[in-house]
Scaffold this active site. Structure first.
Site, short mmCIF file in Angstrom:
data_model
loop_
_atom_site.label_atom_id
_atom_site.label_comp_id
_atom_site.label_asym_id
_atom_site.label_seq_id
_atom_site.Cartn_x
_atom_site.Cartn_y
_atom_site.Cartn_z
N ASN A 9 0.86 -1.18 0.00
CA ASN A 9 0.00 0.00 0.00
C ASN A 9 0.90 1.23 0.00
O ASN A 9 1.49 1.57 1.02
CB ASN A 9 -0.89 -0.03 1.25
CG ASN A 9 -1.70 1.24 1.44
OD1 ASN A 9 -1.79 2.07 0.54
ND2 ASN A 9 -2.30 1.39 2.61
N LYS A 11 0.07 4.24 -0.26
CA LYS A 11 -0.61 5.43 0.31
C LYS A 11 -0.44 6.62 -0.64
O LYS A 11 -0.42 6.43 -1.85
CB LYS A 11 -0.10 5.71 1.73
CG LYS A 11 -0.18 4.44 2.58
CD LYS A 11 -0.01 4.67 4.04
CE LYS A 11 -0.15 3.33 4.77
NZ LYS A 11 -0.12 3.43 6.21
N HIS A 95 -9.51 1.17 4.85
CA HIS A 95 -8.23 1.38 5.54
C HIS A 95 -8.45 2.34 6.71
O HIS A 95 -9.25 3.27 6.60
CB HIS A 95 -7.19 1.95 4.56
CG HIS A 95 -5.82 1.96 5.17
ND1 HIS A 95 -5.42 2.96 6.02
CD2 HIS A 95 -4.80 1.09 5.08
CE1 HIS A 95 -4.18 2.68 6.43
NE2 HIS A 95 -3.79 1.56 5.87
N GLU A 97 -6.90 4.78 7.82
CA GLU A 97 -6.71 6.21 7.54
C GLU A 97 -7.97 6.80 6.92
O GLU A 97 -8.30 7.97 7.16
CB GLU A 97 -5.48 6.41 6.64
CG GLU A 97 -4.19 6.18 7.43
CD GLU A 97 -3.00 5.68 6.62
OE1 GLU A 97 -3.04 5.71 5.38
OE2 GLU A 97 -2.03 5.21 7.26
N GLU A 167 -5.38 -4.96 10.54
CA GLU A 167 -4.36 -3.93 10.73
C GLU A 167 -4.64 -3.16 12.02
O GLU A 167 -5.45 -2.23 12.03
CB GLU A 167 -4.39 -2.94 9.56
CG GLU A 167 -4.07 -3.57 8.23
CD GLU A 167 -3.52 -2.54 7.25
OE1 GLU A 167 -2.38 -2.70 6.82
OE2 GLU A 167 -4.22 -1.55 6.95
N GLY A 173 2.39 2.34 10.69
CA GLY A 173 3.33 3.45 10.53
C GLY A 173 4.01 3.87 11.82
O GLY A 173 4.64 4.93 11.87
N SER A 212 3.45 -2.14 10.28
CA SER A 212 4.90 -2.15 10.48
C SER A 212 5.56 -3.49 10.16
O SER A 212 6.49 -3.91 10.84
CB SER A 212 5.25 -1.69 11.91
OG SER A 212 4.78 -0.36 12.13
P1 PGA Z 1 2.84 0.32 7.63
O1 PGA Z 1 1.37 0.51 7.01
O2 PGA Z 1 3.37 -0.98 7.06
O3 PGA Z 1 3.61 1.52 7.17
O4 PGA Z 1 2.68 0.24 9.11
C1 PGA Z 1 0.49 -0.56 6.81
C2 PGA Z 1 -0.81 -0.07 6.21
O5 PGA Z 1 -1.28 1.00 6.59
O6 PGA Z 1 -1.40 -0.74 5.32
#
Ligand code: PGA
Length: 251
Positions: A9, A11, A95, A97, A167, A173, A212
């Site tokens: 992803n 983003k 997601h 976010e 997740e 992140g 992560s």
């Molecule tokens: P990350 O993000 O691997 O940077 O923690 C995962 C995601 O949001 O899909």
């Protein structure tokens, strides 16, 4: 037998030069056999990614799609049928976010999920709890509710053509990863919840872990019985690192 999947992803990252470099790296990356690999670039770069990657067996997905499958009067959105036409195969739904920062509700996510499937895109439904919810002992309740939002409306059978990504919001992140056992416990609960409705679908659905994931911790996570791969954010922006994660899923 579930084929593992590793999905990147991106983003809202990337400019033209950076995306070209990343696509070149991905084209040259040795792919493990038996692992389905996908990337989710910003919408603007989807077509380019399809052109660069479709010969090499990497699928391209969208990070978002509209609440209706057909094109129409919906300013700023992209229809699933438009995404499908340019070679997009999957779409992220829900997601954290988008749930948290953009306020997408369960109602909106149900419509997006159905619209995606109606156009032949495979939804990757993202679910997960916040740190506060985990600390309050509500992880399984929250994740269960997010899953039921889809299952109660459309039935468990829709997951014959969908993927679920667990997740935990506190792990996205942040550099904090759920331990393999923490992730496995939630994945097992998700599968059991689906199995209560449809055992065959539950046994076949891929459950990805996201939060992560890096080359250094991927093998341990993917070694758990109910973790069928990963949804990778930050580490998917580097082709070598992403390639190493893909290979970890093949072992
Ligand atoms: P990350 O993000 O691997 O940077 O923690 C995962 C995601 O949001 O899909």
């Amino acid at each position: 037998m579930r084929h593992p999947m590793v999905a990147g992803n991106w983003k809202m990252h990337g400019n033209r030069a950076g995306v070209a470099e990343l696509l070149e790296g991905l084209r040259n990356m040795p792919l493990p056999r038996g692992v389905e690999v996908a990337v989710f670039p910003p919408t603007l770069f989807i077509e380019r990614a399809v052109e660069a990657l479709e010969q090499g067996g990497i699928s391209v997905g969208a990070q978002n799609s509209a609440i209706q499958s057909e094109q129409g009067a919906l300013t700023g959105e992209v229809a699933p049928e438009q995404l499908a036409e340019v070679g997009c195969k999957l779409v992220l739904i829900g997601h954290s976010e988008r749930r948290q920062i953009l306020g997408e509700t369960e109602e909106v996510l149900r419509r997006k999920f159905a619209a995606a499937q109606a156009s032949g895109l495979m939804p990757v439904l993202c679910i997960g709890e916040t740190l506060e919810e985990r600390e309050a002992g509500k992880t399984l309740e929250v994740v269960g509710r997010q899953l039921d939002s889809i299952v109660d409306e459309f039935g468990a059978a829709v997951f014959a053509d969908a993927v679920i990504a667990y997740e935990p919001v506190w792990a996205i992140g942040t550099g904090l990863t759920a331990t393999p056992q923490q992730a496995q416990d939630v994945h097992a609960a998700i599968r059991a919840q689906l199995a209560a409705k449809d055992a065959e679908v539950a046994a076949g659905v891929r459950l990805l872990y996201g939060g992560s994931v890096k080359a250094a911790n991927a093998a341990e996570l993917f070694g758990m019985p109910d973790i069928d791969g990963g949804l990778i954010g930050g580490a998917s922006l580097n082709a070598d690192e992403f390639g190493a994660i893909c290979r970890a899923a093949g072992n």
